[in-house]
Design an enzyme around this catalytic site. Sequence first.
Site, PDB file in Angstrom:
ATOM      1  N   LYS A   1      46.298  43.868  40.279  1.00 23.13           N
ATOM      2  CA  LYS A   1      46.122  45.417  40.674  1.00 23.13           C
ATOM      3  C   LYS A   1      47.159  45.724  41.453  1.00 23.13           C
ATOM      4  CE  LYS A   1      41.686  44.617  41.947  1.00 23.13           C
ATOM      5  NZ  LYS A   1      41.678  43.079  41.626  1.00 23.13           N
TER       6      LYS A   1
ATOM      7  N   ARG B   1      33.214  49.689  42.515  1.00 27.24           N
ATOM      8  CA  ARG B   1      32.932  48.293  42.067  1.00 27.24           C
ATOM      9  C   ARG B   1      31.381  48.033  41.824  1.00 27.24           C
ATOM     10  NH1 ARG B   1      37.307  43.775  44.480  1.00 27.24           N
ATOM     11  NH2 ARG B   1      38.581  45.471  45.059  1.00 27.24           N
TER      12      ARG B   1
ATOM     13  N   ARG C   1      49.762  33.749  47.082  1.00 30.25           N
ATOM     14  CA  ARG C   1      49.920  35.102  47.496  1.00 30.25           C
ATOM     15  C   ARG C   1      50.455  35.050  49.005  1.00 30.25           C
ATOM     16  NH1 ARG C   1      45.963  40.078  46.357  1.00 30.25           N
ATOM     17  NH2 ARG C   1      44.507  38.409  46.971  1.00 30.25           N
TER      18      ARG C   1
ATOM     19  N   ARG D   1      46.434  36.714  53.508  1.00 30.23           N
ATOM     20  CA  ARG D   1      45.093  37.555  53.698  1.00 30.23           C
ATOM     21  C   ARG D   1      44.028  36.309  54.117  1.00 30.23           C
ATOM     22  NH1 ARG D   1      43.862  41.337  48.844  1.00 30.23           N
ATOM     23  NH2 ARG D   1      41.742  40.161  48.970  1.00 30.23           N
TER      24      ARG D   1
ATOM     25  N   ARG E   1      34.788  35.822  45.463  1.00 32.99           N
ATOM     26  CA  ARG E   1      35.086  37.063  44.984  1.00 32.99           C
ATOM     27  C   ARG E   1      34.887  37.199  43.581  1.00 32.99           C
ATOM     28  NH1 ARG E   1      40.362  36.705  48.158  1.00 32.99           N
ATOM     29  NH2 ARG E   1      41.310  38.325  46.506  1.00 32.99           N
TER      30      ARG E   1
END
Length: 222
Positions: free
Chosen positions: A18, A94, A129, A158, A169
Amino acid sequence: GKVEPLRIMISGAPASGKGTQCELITQKYDLVHVAAGDLLRAEVAAGSENGRRAKEYMEKGQLVPDEIVVMMVKDRLSQPDSQEKGWLLDGYPRSSSQAIALKKFGFEPDVFILLEVQEETLVERVVGRRLDPVTGKIYHLNYFPPETEEIASRLTQRFDDTEEKVKLRLSTHHQNVEAVLSLYEDLIVKINGNVPKEDVFVQIDGVLTKLLEQRQAARESL
Ligand code: AP5
C-alpha cells in the site's frame, strides 16, 4: 471549472504494498496521502496520551480503538489540501464502524483499490522492510536496497515488523476485511500485487487514467 479531484481508498493485507504504491500514485497524481498507520506512528513518536494508548494495540497487531483513530483521519481529510487536491486513503477504513463513520462525515471514494498478494510473500516483505527517516521512502533489503551508503546507514525498522507481529496483523486483517469490502462492493478494483512494484503501478495507473478520462468526457458533454 476544474475536474473534481480524485478520492481513492487503497486496501490490502499488511505489507501488500500500500505505502509503496501510494508513493508512486502521489508522484503522478499529486493527491494528499492519508495513511492511518503513519498518523498513528506520528502520535506514538510525539509521546501523546493517544500515542501511548495506540502503541499498546499496534504492538499486538490489533486495531487501535475508534475513539483514537476516527477523528484523527476525519480531521486530516477535512484539511484544505485534501479537499482541493483530492485524497488517497491508505489503511482506512479497517472495520465497518470506521467505514460507517466516514460515510456519515460525507467521505466517499471514487474507487476502492484492493491489492492482492499471496500470503507467503507478505512475511518476507515485512521482515526486509526498512524506512528512511529523512525522506520517508520505503525500502526492502532485497527488492529495493538503498541507493547510497549514506542512506543505508540511517535506515530504520518499524517496531511491529517482526515475523511474529506480522502474523498477528494478518489475523486482524482477516477478521475485518470482508465487512469492509462488502460496504464498497461496487467500487472495488482488484489489483495483482505479486509482481514488481512498477508493474503493480501500471495496473493502478490504468484504472485512475480511465476514471479521469470519464470525468473529463462527462464534463465536456454538459
Ligand atoms: P499500517 O501502518 O497500516 O500497517 P499494515 O497495514 O500492516 O501495512 P504495512 O504498512 O505494513 O504495509 P504496506 O501495505 O504499506 O506495504 P509497503 O508498501 O510498506 O498499520 C500498522 C498498525 O497501525 C496496525 O497494525 C494497527 O494497529 C494500526 N492501525 C492502522 N490503521 C488502522 C485503522 N484504520 N484502525 C485501527 N488501527 C489501525 O511494502 C512492504 C515491503 O514490501 C516494503 O519493504 C516494500 O519495499 C516491499 N514491496 C512493496 N511492493 C513490492 C513489490 N511489488 N514487490 C516486492 N516488494 C515489494
